[in-house]
Design an enzyme around this catalytic site. Structure first.
Site, PDB file in Angstrom:
ATOM      1  N   SER A 210      15.779  26.042  12.891  1.00 46.75           N
ATOM      2  CA  SER A 210      15.749  25.908  14.442  1.00 46.75           C
ATOM      3  C   SER A 210      16.105  27.175  15.074  1.00 46.75           C
ATOM      4  O   SER A 210      17.204  27.795  14.800  1.00 46.75           O
ATOM      5  CB  SER A 210      16.195  24.757  14.935  1.00 46.75           C
TER       6      SER A 210
ATOM      7  N   GLU B 276       7.210  13.242  18.817  1.00 46.63           N
ATOM      8  CA  GLU B 276       5.787  14.086  19.392  1.00 46.63           C
ATOM      9  C   GLU B 276       5.241  14.715  18.241  1.00 46.63           C
ATOM     10  O   GLU B 276       3.938  14.547  18.001  1.00 46.63           O
ATOM     11  CB  GLU B 276       6.070  14.948  20.468  1.00 46.63           C
TER      12      GLU B 276
ATOM     13  N   SER C 243      22.921  22.142  10.914  1.00 44.25           N
ATOM     14  CA  SER C 243      24.044  21.206  10.396  1.00 44.25           C
ATOM     15  C   SER C 243      24.876  21.892   9.426  1.00 44.25           C
ATOM     16  O   SER C 243      24.290  22.206   8.214  1.00 44.25           O
ATOM     17  CB  SER C 243      23.220  19.970   9.826  1.00 44.25           C
TER      18      SER C 243
ATOM     19  N   GLU D 182      12.201  16.652   3.606  1.00 40.78           N
ATOM     20  CA  GLU D 182      13.523  16.302   4.889  1.00 40.78           C
ATOM     21  C   GLU D 182      13.095  14.836   5.450  1.00 40.78           C
ATOM     22  O   GLU D 182      13.991  13.940   5.542  1.00 40.78           O
ATOM     23  CB  GLU D 182      13.579  17.427   5.932  1.00 40.78           C
TER      24      GLU D 182
ATOM     25  N   GLN E 262      20.530  24.464   6.446  1.00 39.38           N
ATOM     26  CA  GLN E 262      19.008  25.031   6.900  1.00 39.38           C
ATOM     27  C   GLN E 262      18.719  25.913   8.104  1.00 39.38           C
ATOM     28  O   GLN E 262      19.160  25.256   8.986  1.00 39.38           O
ATOM     29  CB  GLN E 262      18.439  23.670   6.874  1.00 39.38           C
TER      30      GLN E 262
END
Length: 393
Positions: free
Chosen positions: A131, A364, A163, A246, A128
């Site tokens: 990020s 958060e 990952s 996810e 994926q």
């Protein structure tokens, strides 16, 4: 509320148990999970075995390799499978639970045909590519650029914390195609051949000594337009489909991670003299039980054909925090040497607990989602909401 299986569910559970007793026994040998190549090979073989029986995609139509089953049957299989020592690798589930559902929702018939069955059979592994150094919790801050050039897109940028990119055959990629649009609007979704020229994967060594995460550098990478998923500029919609899957999966209870009762048993078996904080243990046990029944609530929604939506983020949020507190108590009880035994659940929990509060959405971000999308509270002030991304600082 009745949490027992219905007659048809009990019958299905019995069939699954019989099949697993026959095929899962002895599938893994000792130390198979210590060697990455061996574990990957075993995980792919186990996935192929499930696919041949229809258990790899229970809810899919039989014509597409499924069983025409229900969400509850899928949950039952996962529950029974978790009781066996079989290799269910994340490098497989990224494809089956994240990439393929996104393609089936937003992809073209050609994309679905090319990727669905090979992924289902464990032949294709996925990663994926979301990020970035400046786009983690604020995923819409993606700066990797995709520029149209004839029938191709030219990609330049960097991804991080990816990952299993070092073993992946394909990746799902979020890139910016229109820097003059607002940050959530100028994104487009692609699938990427990880063996392409222009893809460089650099493993990141973790404190545990393994390297599951990677940096991925994309330099003048050319992606044919046929590998664009959804419309140009609809990347955020595709990414949200991926992330909702996810967060439901990350928030699930894992047999590989410890629970409160196991910690109590561990404390009783040891003669270290360390004592448990009974009040804290009662609090953690209450959280664990509440979480279990909250998951039953989600399962009830699934059994009715409903999609849990953002409320599912609550499961992941509570589980991650409970696991970290539990792991800290385990360290107090067993001491550091007690967590260093090979294959120890508490060692695995201690190493994974902090990461779980980040993976699949930070605490958060999840709290904001729950506040705004579940409780209906006012959203946070966003000064970049209506300005072009090129003007964001």
């Amino acid at each position: 509320m009745d949490f027992n299986d219905s007659t048809s569910e009990a019958e299905f559970r019995g069939q699954v148990r019989t099949w697993l007793d026959t095929h899962a026994k002895g599938f893994m040998s000792p130390n198979d999970d210590a060697d990455v190549d061996t574990f990957i090979a075993k995980a792919k073989a186990w996935q192929a075995k499930k696919a041949r029986e229809g258990y790899a995609a229970i809810r899919w139509p039989k014509a597409e390799g499924g069983l025409d089953g229900t969400p509850m049957q899928e949950v039952i299989f996962q529950d029974e499978e978790s009781r066996h020592d079989v290799p269910v690798g994340p490098f497989v589930t990224i494809g089956t639970q994240l990439a393929v559902p996104t393609l089936r929702t937003h992809g073209t018939p050609e994309q679905i045909e090319q990727f669905t069955q090979p992924t289902l059979r464990g032949e294709l592994l996925w990663c994926q590519l979301f990020s970035e150094p400046s786009a983690g919790s604020d995923l819409a801050n993606v700066r990797t650029r995709a520029v149209k050039d004839g029938d191709d897109w030219v990609i330049n940028g960097q991804k991080v914390w990816t990952s299993w990119a070092h073993v992946a055959d394909w990746g799902i990629l979020l890139a910016r195609t229109d820097p003059e649009a607002t940050k959530h609007k100028g994104l487009t979704f692609f699938v990427v051949d990880m063996r392409s020229v222009g893809v460089e994967v650099r493993p990141i060594q973790q404190v545990s000594g393994v390297s599951e995460f990677n940096e991925v550098f994309l330099t003048d990478l050319r992606i044919p337009d046929r590998y664009r998923v959804g419309a140009v500029g609809d990347g955020w919609k595709c990414a949200m489909t991926t992330l909702m899957n996810e967060r439901v999966n990350v928030g699930g209870e894992s047999q590989a991670l410890p629970n409160v009762l196991e910690l109590i048993e561990r404390a009783q078996d040891r003669s270290t003299g360390a004592s448990l904080d009974r009040f804290k243990m009662a609090q953690l046990l209450t959280q664990e039980m509440g979480l279990r029944y909250f998951r039953f609530r989600l399962l009830t929604s699934l059994s009715k054909g409903e999609t849990p939506g953002p409320i599912a983020a609550m499961s992941k949020l509570v589980y991650a925090n409970t696991l970290q507190e539990l792991s800290a108590m385990a360290l107090d009880v067993t001491g550091l040497p007690g967590l260093q035994a090979e294959g120890d659940k508490f060692q695995h929990g201690y190493e994974w607990a902090a990461a779980l509060r980040i993976a699949g959405g930070t605490d958060e971000i999840l709290r904001n989602q729950i506040a705004e999308r579940v409780l209906g509270m006012p959203g946070e002030i966003r000064v970049d909401k209506n300005i072009p991304f090129s003007q964001c600082r």
